[in-house]
Motif scaffolding. Sequence first.
Motif, PDB file in Angstrom:
ATOM      1  N   ILE A 138     -18.763 -11.605 -54.135  1.00 14.74           N
ATOM      2  CA  ILE A 138     -19.309 -12.723 -53.360  1.00 14.74           C
ATOM      3  C   ILE A 138     -20.745 -12.446 -52.956  1.00 14.74           C
ATOM      4  O   ILE A 138     -21.586 -13.356 -52.919  1.00 14.74           O
ATOM      5  N   ASN A 139     -21.060 -11.165 -52.671  1.00  8.92           N
ATOM      6  CA  ASN A 139     -22.437 -10.817 -52.302  1.00  8.92           C
ATOM      7  C   ASN A 139     -23.401 -11.160 -53.437  1.00  8.92           C
ATOM      8  O   ASN A 139     -24.446 -11.789 -53.228  1.00  8.92           O
ATOM      9  N   LEU A 140     -23.048 -10.731 -54.648  1.00  3.94           N
ATOM     10  CA  LEU A 140     -23.936 -10.989 -55.777  1.00  3.94           C
ATOM     11  C   LEU A 140     -24.045 -12.478 -56.072  1.00  3.94           C
ATOM     12  O   LEU A 140     -25.121 -12.966 -56.442  1.00  3.94           O
ATOM     13  N   ALA A 141     -22.950 -13.200 -55.905  1.00  2.00           N
ATOM     14  CA  ALA A 141     -22.984 -14.640 -56.155  1.00  2.00           C
ATOM     15  C   ALA A 141     -23.945 -15.340 -55.198  1.00  2.00           C
ATOM     16  O   ALA A 141     -24.737 -16.200 -55.601  1.00  2.00           O
ATOM     17  N   ILE A 142     -23.891 -14.969 -53.921  1.00  2.00           N
ATOM     18  CA  ILE A 142     -24.791 -15.578 -52.934  1.00  2.00           C
ATOM     19  C   ILE A 142     -26.236 -15.187 -53.219  1.00  2.00           C
ATOM     20  O   ILE A 142     -27.159 -16.021 -53.133  1.00  2.00           O
ATOM     21  N   GLN A 143     -26.460 -13.924 -53.590  1.00  2.00           N
ATOM     22  CA  GLN A 143     -27.824 -13.490 -53.906  1.00  2.00           C
ATOM     23  C   GLN A 143     -28.362 -14.226 -55.130  1.00  2.00           C
ATOM     24  O   GLN A 143     -29.546 -14.594 -55.173  1.00  2.00           O
ATOM     25  N   ASP A 144     -27.505 -14.446 -56.132  1.00  2.00           N
ATOM     26  CA  ASP A 144     -27.919 -15.257 -57.284  1.00  2.00           C
ATOM     27  C   ASP A 144     -28.360 -16.647 -56.824  1.00  2.00           C
ATOM     28  O   ASP A 144     -29.379 -17.180 -57.280  1.00  2.00           O
ATOM     29  N   ALA A 145     -27.562 -17.240 -55.926  1.00  2.00           N
ATOM     30  CA  ALA A 145     -27.860 -18.597 -55.463  1.00  2.00           C
ATOM     31  C   ALA A 145     -29.172 -18.639 -54.693  1.00  2.00           C
ATOM     32  O   ALA A 145     -29.965 -19.581 -54.855  1.00  2.00           O
TER      33      ALA A 145
ATOM     34  N   PRO B 233     -29.760  -5.696 -60.864  1.00  2.00           N
ATOM     35  CA  PRO B 233     -28.760  -5.330 -59.854  1.00  2.00           C
ATOM     36  C   PRO B 233     -27.328  -5.611 -60.313  1.00  2.00           C
ATOM     37  O   PRO B 233     -26.406  -4.878 -59.943  1.00  2.00           O
ATOM     38  N   THR B 234     -27.139  -6.641 -61.138  1.00  2.00           N
ATOM     39  CA  THR B 234     -25.802  -6.913 -61.677  1.00  2.00           C
ATOM     40  C   THR B 234     -25.345  -5.776 -62.580  1.00  2.00           C
ATOM     41  O   THR B 234     -24.226  -5.260 -62.453  1.00  2.00           O
TER      42      THR B 234
ATOM     43  N   GLY C 133     -26.526  -5.165 -51.156  1.00  2.00           N
ATOM     44  CA  GLY C 133     -26.773  -5.225 -52.590  1.00  2.00           C
ATOM     45  C   GLY C 133     -27.937  -4.355 -53.004  1.00  2.00           C
ATOM     46  O   GLY C 133     -28.703  -3.833 -52.183  1.00  2.00           O
ATOM     47  N   LEU C 134     -28.093  -4.193 -54.319  1.00  2.00           N
ATOM     48  CA  LEU C 134     -29.157  -3.354 -54.867  1.00  2.00           C
ATOM     49  C   LEU C 134     -30.500  -4.074 -54.897  1.00  2.00           C
ATOM     50  O   LEU C 134     -31.538  -3.447 -55.045  1.00  2.00           O
ATOM     51  N   ARG C 135     -30.451  -5.408 -54.780  1.00  2.00           N
ATOM     52  CA  ARG C 135     -31.695  -6.173 -54.634  1.00  2.00           C
ATOM     53  C   ARG C 135     -31.431  -7.290 -53.645  1.00  2.00           C
ATOM     54  O   ARG C 135     -30.822  -8.299 -53.973  1.00  2.00           O
ATOM     55  N   PHE C 136     -31.893  -7.080 -52.445  1.00  2.00           N
ATOM     56  CA  PHE C 136     -31.642  -8.029 -51.361  1.00  2.00           C
ATOM     57  C   PHE C 136     -32.512  -9.262 -51.548  1.00  2.00           C
ATOM     58  O   PHE C 136     -33.694  -9.163 -51.882  1.00  2.00           O
ATOM     59  N   GLU C 137     -31.913 -10.435 -51.342  1.00  2.00           N
ATOM     60  CA  GLU C 137     -32.636 -11.692 -51.499  1.00  2.00           C
ATOM     61  C   GLU C 137     -32.803 -12.371 -50.145  1.00  2.00           C
ATOM     62  O   GLU C 137     -31.866 -12.425 -49.351  1.00  2.00           O
ATOM     63  N   ARG C 138     -34.005 -12.864 -49.897  1.00  2.00           N
ATOM     64  CA  ARG C 138     -34.283 -13.627 -48.676  1.00  2.00           C
ATOM     65  C   ARG C 138     -34.666 -15.053 -49.044  1.00  2.00           C
ATOM     66  O   ARG C 138     -35.353 -15.281 -50.041  1.00  2.00           O
TER      67      ARG C 138
END
Length: 282
Positions: free
Chosen positions: A178-185, A216-217, A268-273
């Motif tokens: 779920i973390n990666l999915a949200i970061q993708d979004a 990161p994926t 995550g390995l690459r945090f998204e803001r």
Amino acid sequence: IMRAEARDLVFDGERMTGVRAATPDGPMEIHAQLVVGADGRHSTVRQRAELEVLDLGAPTDVLWMRLPRRPGDANLPLGRIDAGRILVMIARGDYFQCGYVVAKGEYQTIRAAGLEALRRSIAVLVPQMADRVAALADWDDVKLLTVSVDRLKRWSRPGLLCIGDAAHAMSPVGGVGINLAIQDAVAAANILAAPLAQRRVTLGDLEAIQRRRERPTRLTQAIQIFIQKRVIGPTLAGADTPKAPWPVRLLNRFPILRRIPARVVGLGLRFERVATPDVHRV
């Protein structure tokens, strides 16, 4: 539209221009300048788009179930690993969400052995649950999660973008899907906000999202596969004393290092803001 289920894609030549959906009122077509496939590991969108999938393999499946949680359970373990068996417990208010990890394809054998055998196995793993396994009244209380670890070679085609599990199915290890999915979004929103507003989304814009999120994926999946092969696989194979891999032994020796996996799992390995772009509509 909120109760619509995508069944197929609408094409204009090579470009995706919408979806065909089933709704309570009958079939309908929904058109858009961009179709985003966020429909999970069994994605209809990526299948209909004929996007190539790289299967990385998964040696396990998970039986999901709920067991009662009581006020005095604060000190219960989050799970238990024993030779041939793994149980993960996640506190959810007044119940534990439990994942009973089994070897790939073993579900039918477990089911044939009967529900009482599963109850006994859980009680042996976590004795505090012995008086609660009766909450599993029938097999409807046990849900099979078929685990897969894969990713698309290309996340996009003209007019189409896949994100989350539709682009890269994650193992349950670490609970980071779920973390990666949200970061993708978030990354997709940041990159596409202006092109969408100006109605000029290009394949290059969509490919930029994959370039940002693919590393990161890949790294996260590599960690999950390492754990599957070095810890989960040998345990389910019946290893008498599963040996912790060296990274785990290092964390046990130097507790301060535990902040690293905690940050990787949490952020995550690459945090998204979220970025607020300067959007000018045309």
